[in-house]
Design a protein around this motif. Structure first.
Motif, PDB file in Angstrom:
ATOM      1  N   ASP A   6       0.836  -1.203   0.000  1.00 19.63           N
ATOM      2  CA  ASP A   6       0.000   0.000   0.000  1.00 19.63           C
ATOM      3  C   ASP A   6       0.871   1.254   0.000  1.00 19.63           C
ATOM      4  OD1 ASP A   6      -2.305  -1.480  -0.044  1.00 19.63           O
ATOM      5  OD2 ASP A   6      -2.668  -1.330   2.110  1.00 19.63           O
ATOM      6  N   TYR A   7       1.916   1.245   0.824  1.00 13.53           N
ATOM      7  CA  TYR A   7       2.834   2.377   0.854  1.00 13.53           C
ATOM      8  C   TYR A   7       3.612   2.481  -0.452  1.00 13.53           C
ATOM      9  CZ  TYR A   7       1.890   3.136   5.794  1.00 13.53           C
ATOM     10  OH  TYR A   7       1.270   3.408   6.979  1.00 13.53           O
ATOM     11  N   ALA A   8       3.989   1.349  -0.995  1.00  9.26           N
ATOM     12  CA  ALA A   8       4.695   1.352  -2.282  1.00  9.26           C
ATOM     13  C   ALA A   8       3.821   2.007  -3.348  1.00  9.26           C
ATOM     14  CB  ALA A   8       5.064  -0.072  -2.690  1.00  9.26           C
ATOM     15  N   SER A   9       2.549   1.656  -3.370  1.00  9.64           N
ATOM     16  CA  SER A   9       1.625   2.255  -4.342  1.00  9.64           C
ATOM     17  C   SER A   9       1.513   3.759  -4.136  1.00  9.64           C
ATOM     18  CB  SER A   9       0.236   1.624  -4.217  1.00  9.64           C
ATOM     19  OG  SER A   9       0.277   0.293  -4.635  1.00  9.64           O
ATOM     20  N   MET A  10       1.431   4.173  -2.897  1.00  5.46           N
ATOM     21  CA  MET A  10       1.327   5.596  -2.574  1.00  5.46           C
ATOM     22  C   MET A  10       2.570   6.345  -3.079  1.00  5.46           C
ATOM     23  SD  MET A  10       1.093   7.353   1.186  1.00  5.46           S
ATOM     24  CE  MET A  10       2.775   6.877   1.569  1.00  5.46           C
ATOM     25  N   HIS A  11       3.743   5.776  -2.859  1.00  6.51           N
ATOM     26  CA  HIS A  11       4.968   6.437  -3.296  1.00  6.51           C
ATOM     27  C   HIS A  11       5.093   6.471  -4.821  1.00  6.51           C
ATOM     28  CE1 HIS A  11       6.395   5.709   0.971  1.00  6.51           C
ATOM     29  NE2 HIS A  11       6.446   7.008   0.797  1.00  6.51           N
ATOM     30  N   VAL A  12       4.645   5.426  -5.480  1.00 11.12           N
ATOM     31  CA  VAL A  12       4.680   5.419  -6.950  1.00 11.12           C
ATOM     32  C   VAL A  12       3.730   6.478  -7.500  1.00 11.12           C
ATOM     33  CG1 VAL A  12       4.109   4.074  -9.019  1.00 11.12           C
ATOM     34  CG2 VAL A  12       5.404   3.030  -7.169  1.00 11.12           C
ATOM     35  N   LEU A  13       2.555   6.587  -6.919  1.00 14.33           N
ATOM     36  CA  LEU A  13       1.605   7.613  -7.371  1.00 14.33           C
ATOM     37  C   LEU A  13       2.164   9.013  -7.154  1.00 14.33           C
ATOM     38  CD1 LEU A  13      -1.781   6.041  -6.228  1.00 14.33           C
ATOM     39  CD2 LEU A  13      -0.878   6.241  -8.561  1.00 14.33           C
ATOM     40  N   ALA A  14       2.861   9.218  -6.042  1.00 15.19           N
ATOM     41  CA  ALA A  14       3.495  10.521  -5.796  1.00 15.19           C
ATOM     42  C   ALA A  14       4.557  10.790  -6.858  1.00 15.19           C
ATOM     43  CB  ALA A  14       4.111  10.556  -4.401  1.00 15.19           C
ATOM     44  N   ALA A  15       5.384   9.790  -7.139  1.00 18.97           N
ATOM     45  CA  ALA A  15       6.423   9.951  -8.160  1.00 18.97           C
ATOM     46  C   ALA A  15       5.814  10.266  -9.516  1.00 18.97           C
ATOM     47  CB  ALA A  15       7.274   8.680  -8.248  1.00 18.97           C
TER      48      ALA A  15
END
Length: 179
Positions: free
Chosen positions: A124-133
């Motif tokens: 979930d955090y990985a997805s959040m960071h990818v969306l931010a990037a």
């Protein structure tokens, strides 16, 4: 002597067959993983060009694509910062390029955090960071739009589209990991 030769031949054939099966199996993993993305050909091409792919599982393939994104974001930040010296007389453009370079640096930082999230299986955090990037370049485009008469350069647009595509592939692979 003949028995030793036959034994050596059998071992060689067995090893060769298992190597071929392993390579075929991993090609299947790459292809089946990439089929779940919106950019199949790009995904397959990027993953097959990395020497770590033949031994990677799905999580490893995600990490490889994150690395591709980090390279893109970092090189774009460097490209933008490099253009600062050529715009010495245009303080507005210089400020815009500096802001955009910072946004791409933040995108690379978000992707670095994605690697940590993958290691911790915190998808979930990985997805959040990818969306931010994926969104930081959008901010850069908006900065250009706010300045009247300042065109958004084609090269930056191309790099933005590339990072968006990379992040889209990573997001799609992450979705596969949580299934």
């Amino acid at each position: 002597m003949a028995t030793s030769l036959i034994f050596l031949l059998l071992v060689t054939l067995t090893f060769s067959a298992s190597t071929l099966i392993s390579a075929k199996s991993n090609t299947t993993i790459i292809e089946s993983t990439c089929k779940t993305t919106n950019y199949y050909k790009f995904c397959v091409s990027a993953l097959k060009s990395d020497p770590r792919s033949p031994t990677a599982d799905t999580k490893g393939l995600a990490a490889i694509m994150v690395g591709v994104g980090m390279t893109n974001a970092t090189s774009t930040a460097t490209y933008l910062a490099g253009n600062l010296s050529t715009t010495v007389n245009d303080t507005v453009l210089k400020k815009v390029l500096q802001d955009c370079s910072e946004k791409y640096t933040l995108a690379a930082d978000s992707l670095r955090l994605t690697i940590q999230d993958l290691d911790n299986e915190a998808y979930d955090y990985a997805s959040m960071h990818v969306l931010a990037a994926q969104d930081y370049p959008n901010v850069c485009r908006n900065i250009f739009r706010r300045v009247k008469g300042l065109a958004y350069p084609v090269e930056i647009r191309r790099r933005e589209a590339s990072l968006r595509r990379i992040c889209g592939v990573v997001s799609d692979i992450l979705d596969r990991l949580v299934e």
